[in-house]
Design a protein around this motif. Sequence first.
Motif, PDB file in Angstrom:
ATOM      1  N   ASP A   1      -3.640  -5.949  -0.675  1.00 53.90           N
ATOM      2  CA  ASP A   1      -2.249  -6.067  -0.250  1.00 53.90           C
ATOM      3  C   ASP A   1      -1.548  -4.711  -0.298  1.00 53.90           C
ATOM      4  OD1 ASP A   1       0.078  -7.567   0.556  1.00 53.90           O
ATOM      5  OD2 ASP A   1       0.800  -7.353  -1.506  1.00 53.90           O
ATOM      6  N   LEU A   2      -1.750  -3.961  -1.371  1.00 48.93           N
ATOM      7  CA  LEU A   2      -1.138  -2.636  -1.489  1.00 48.93           C
ATOM      8  C   LEU A   2      -1.638  -1.690  -0.404  1.00 48.93           C
ATOM      9  CD1 LEU A   2      -1.053  -2.056  -5.346  1.00 48.93           C
ATOM     10  CD2 LEU A   2       0.899  -2.385  -3.811  1.00 48.93           C
ATOM     11  N   ALA A   3      -2.922  -1.753  -0.096  1.00 49.95           N
ATOM     12  CA  ALA A   3      -3.489  -0.902   0.952  1.00 49.95           C
ATOM     13  C   ALA A   3      -2.878  -1.242   2.307  1.00 49.95           C
ATOM     14  CB  ALA A   3      -5.005  -1.044   0.990  1.00 49.95           C
ATOM     15  N   ARG A   4      -2.697  -2.528   2.566  1.00 43.98           N
ATOM     16  CA  ARG A   4      -2.094  -2.957   3.841  1.00 43.98           C
ATOM     17  C   ARG A   4      -0.660  -2.449   3.953  1.00 43.98           C
ATOM     18  NH1 ARG A   4       1.216  -6.828   4.841  1.00 43.98           N
ATOM     19  NH2 ARG A   4       0.900  -7.839   2.845  1.00 43.98           N
ATOM     20  N   VAL A   5       0.105  -2.618   2.889  1.00 43.82           N
ATOM     21  CA  VAL A   5       1.498  -2.183   2.906  1.00 43.82           C
ATOM     22  C   VAL A   5       1.578  -0.658   3.000  1.00 43.82           C
ATOM     23  CG1 VAL A   5       3.634  -2.102   1.561  1.00 43.82           C
ATOM     24  CG2 VAL A   5       2.362  -4.230   1.736  1.00 43.82           C
ATOM     25  N   ARG A   6       0.665   0.034   2.329  1.00 46.13           N
ATOM     26  CA  ARG A   6       0.635   1.492   2.406  1.00 46.13           C
ATOM     27  C   ARG A   6       0.430   1.934   3.853  1.00 46.13           C
ATOM     28  NH1 ARG A   6      -3.133   5.456   2.845  1.00 46.13           N
ATOM     29  NH2 ARG A   6      -2.688   7.415   1.816  1.00 46.13           N
ATOM     30  N   ASP A   7      -0.511   1.303   4.556  1.00 46.06           N
ATOM     31  CA  ASP A   7      -0.753   1.646   5.953  1.00 46.06           C
ATOM     32  C   ASP A   7       0.484   1.383   6.802  1.00 46.06           C
ATOM     33  OD1 ASP A   7      -3.325   2.393   5.295  1.00 46.06           O
ATOM     34  OD2 ASP A   7      -4.249   0.522   6.007  1.00 46.06           O
ATOM     35  N   GLN A   8       1.153   0.261   6.568  1.00 47.97           N
ATOM     36  CA  GLN A   8       2.384  -0.054   7.301  1.00 47.97           C
ATOM     37  C   GLN A   8       3.472   0.985   7.019  1.00 47.97           C
ATOM     38  OE1 GLN A   8       3.066  -4.012   5.801  1.00 47.97           O
ATOM     39  NE2 GLN A   8       2.189  -4.972   7.631  1.00 47.97           N
ATOM     40  N   MET A   9       3.564   1.385   5.768  1.00 46.69           N
ATOM     41  CA  MET A   9       4.584   2.354   5.391  1.00 46.69           C
ATOM     42  C   MET A   9       4.318   3.712   6.027  1.00 46.69           C
ATOM     43  SD  MET A   9       5.968   3.406   1.641  1.00 46.69           S
ATOM     44  CE  MET A   9       5.974   1.681   1.199  1.00 46.69           C
ATOM     45  N   LEU A  10       3.067   4.137   6.011  1.00 44.21           N
ATOM     46  CA  LEU A  10       2.721   5.413   6.628  1.00 44.21           C
ATOM     47  C   LEU A  10       2.983   5.384   8.129  1.00 44.21           C
ATOM     48  CD1 LEU A  10      -0.539   6.320   4.675  1.00 44.21           C
ATOM     49  CD2 LEU A  10       1.716   7.401   4.474  1.00 44.21           C
ATOM     50  N   GLU A  11       2.690   4.259   8.747  1.00 42.43           N
ATOM     51  CA  GLU A  11       2.955   4.112  10.180  1.00 42.43           C
ATOM     52  C   GLU A  11       4.457   4.193  10.451  1.00 42.43           C
ATOM     53  OE1 GLU A  11       2.519   0.672  13.568  1.00 42.43           O
ATOM     54  OE2 GLU A  11       0.949   0.814  12.053  1.00 42.43           O
ATOM     55  N   ALA A  12       5.256   3.526   9.638  1.00 37.80           N
ATOM     56  CA  ALA A  12       6.711   3.577   9.794  1.00 37.80           C
ATOM     57  C   ALA A  12       7.221   4.999   9.589  1.00 37.80           C
ATOM     58  CB  ALA A  12       7.384   2.620   8.800  1.00 37.80           C
TER      59      ALA A  12
END
Length: 96
Positions: free
Chosen positions: A4-15
């Motif tokens: 879950d943290l890895a997924r959110v990290r990827d979303q955050m970096l994309e944003a």
Amino acid sequence: MGTDLARVRDQMLEARRGGDADTEQALIGSRRLRLQELARENPAFDDALRRLVREELLPVLPDGERSRIGAIFMNATAKGHGRVYQAGRDQHITES
């Protein structure tokens, strides 16, 4: 939790790459709430998370990012017609 943290990290970096500050802040807020819930449910998790941040995250962050991580505890009392203004960072007060 790790997935879950890895997924959110990827979303955050994309944003962040896309300049989408609103999404970045929303993701930060959602993770902050989830981590607070986990820490309340399990004090050992709280200790482990603090150690992880201190020992693994802080050393690899650029200097400008390191100052954004920490804890601020404030307490104030106003009596009568007194006012209290507290901020952990910038504060802008506009009164007439």
